[in-house]
Design a protein around this motif. Structure first.
Motif, mmCIF file in Angstrom:
data_model
loop_
_atom_site.group_PDB
_atom_site.id
_atom_site.type_symbol
_atom_site.label_atom_id
_atom_site.label_comp_id
_atom_site.label_asym_id
_atom_site.label_seq_id
_atom_site.Cartn_x
_atom_site.Cartn_y
_atom_site.Cartn_z
ATOM 1 N N VAL A 1 2.083 1.765 -3.539
ATOM 2 C CA VAL A 1 1.006 2.290 -4.379
ATOM 3 C C VAL A 1 0.775 3.775 -4.092
ATOM 4 O O VAL A 1 0.560 4.580 -5.004
ATOM 5 C CB VAL A 1 -0.283 1.483 -4.161
ATOM 6 C CG1 VAL A 1 -1.490 2.189 -4.775
ATOM 7 C CG2 VAL A 1 -0.142 0.089 -4.759
ATOM 8 N N LEU B 1 -2.262 -5.356 -5.037
ATOM 9 C CA LEU B 1 -1.535 -4.083 -4.987
ATOM 10 C C LEU B 1 -0.174 -4.201 -5.657
ATOM 11 O O LEU B 1 0.287 -3.252 -6.305
ATOM 12 C CB LEU B 1 -1.371 -3.628 -3.537
ATOM 13 C CG LEU B 1 -2.662 -3.317 -2.782
ATOM 14 C CD1 LEU B 1 -2.353 -2.635 -1.453
ATOM 15 C CD2 LEU B 1 -3.599 -2.461 -3.604
ATOM 16 N N ARG C 1 0.828 -1.210 0.000
ATOM 17 C CA ARG C 1 0.000 0.000 0.000
ATOM 18 C C ARG C 1 0.858 1.254 0.000
ATOM 19 O O ARG C 1 0.539 2.234 -0.679
ATOM 20 C CB ARG C 1 -0.928 -0.002 1.236
ATOM 21 C CG ARG C 1 -1.763 1.273 1.361
ATOM 22 C CD ARG C 1 -2.693 1.404 0.165
ATOM 23 N NE ARG C 1 -3.327 2.707 0.115
ATOM 24 C CZ ARG C 1 -2.870 3.741 -0.572
ATOM 25 N NH1 ARG C 1 -1.729 3.643 -1.253
ATOM 26 N NH2 ARG C 1 -3.539 4.870 -0.600
ATOM 27 N N ILE D 1 -8.779 1.245 -2.675
ATOM 28 C CA ILE D 1 -7.801 0.436 -1.941
ATOM 29 C C ILE D 1 -7.833 0.778 -0.457
ATOM 30 O O ILE D 1 -7.863 -0.107 0.407
ATOM 31 C CB ILE D 1 -6.387 0.681 -2.501
ATOM 32 C CG1 ILE D 1 -6.260 0.070 -3.894
ATOM 33 C CG2 ILE D 1 -5.320 0.107 -1.563
ATOM 34 C CD1 ILE D 1 -5.042 0.548 -4.647
#
Length: 253
Positions: free
Chosen positions: A138, A194, A135, A155
């Motif tokens: 991203v 992801l 995460r 997300i």
């Protein structure tokens, strides 16, 4: 690889290329619409302010004729102001604008999802750490504009949901409840997704080459990418099993 497999691969590659092209066109059209809206808002606002100032000045003269002219001037002032207001409202409601605004305010990733790993069950801590690392990657790519804002918000909502479930499960199991294999699978699945999304974002930028911009990566394409990758791995595993099976049969013979 037989002819059917070759055709299937070609069609899949063509489909991916078409989706990338459509996404670039869509992103370009969305950008053009935002530019037009903001232009209308700016021009309409300035025009409305200028016309309103003229109307006020004419009314202040006390001259009946000029006051009539001022009343006439008010009409385009109202129209320009209405157009500017409408453009402003549409721009504020645009999904990309909403996502960008939330990301700038730091609303995208709730602080609770970055909490101490002791809040989640021990057996899922490693997977959760991997998920948070993916995460963070991203989020970094999203700040560079490589990943679509709406995908980032989606997300973050999913990460927050899983975190709440894991915390609740840890408390439940402490009282004698059962651990959920499905929940652990969802954590691993999101982490894989992801990673695929980050990979798509990098590949899109590589393919863009000398272009100054390209459409950002999306979760939809990342899911397709992940499914294709897993299918390819299964095919390789099946081939390996077949080869080992033939070898065993030949050795037995």
């Amino acid at each position: 690889m037989d002819l059917d497999d070759l055709l299937e691969d070609l069609l899949e590659d063509a489909g991916k290329a078409a989706r990338r092209g459509a996404r670039r066109v869509q992103a370009g059209a969305a950008g053009a619409r935002r530019t037009v809206r903001r232009g209308v808002r700016a021009v309409g606002g300035v025009s409305a302010a200028a016309l309103l100032a003229i109307a006020i000045a004419l009314f202040a003269t006390g001259n009946a004729v000029l006051q009539v002219i001022a009343a006439v001037v008010l009409v385009p002032a109202v129209v320009a102001g209405g157009a500017a207001l409408t453009a402003h409202v549409l721009d504020r409601r645009d999904p990309r604008t909403v996502a960008d605004r939330a990301l700038r305010r730091g609303e995208a990733l709730p602080a609770t999802t970055q909490a101490d790993l002791t809040q989640v069950p021990v057996d899922v801590a490693d997977d959760w750490r991997r998920l948070l690392q993916a995460r963070a990657l991203v989020a970094d790519l999203g700040r560079d504009g490589w990943i679509a804002g709406p995908s980032q918000l989606e997300i973050d909502g999913e990460v927050a949901r899983l975190h709440r479930l894991l915390v609740a499960e840890r408390r439940t199991t402490a009282l004698g409840g059962r651990a959920s294999p499905e929940l652990r699978g969802q954590v691993g699945e999101l982490a894989d997704l992801l990673v695929a999304l980050a990979d798509d974002a990098v590949q899109l930028q590589v393919q863009a080459g000398a272009e100054r911009s390209t459409a950002p990566a999306t979760l939809t394409d990342a899911r397709d990418h992940l499914r294709s990758l897993r299918a390819a791995r299964r095919e390789v595993a099946d081939i390996d099993d077949q080869v080992r099976g033939r070898g065993q049969v030949g050795g037995t013979a």
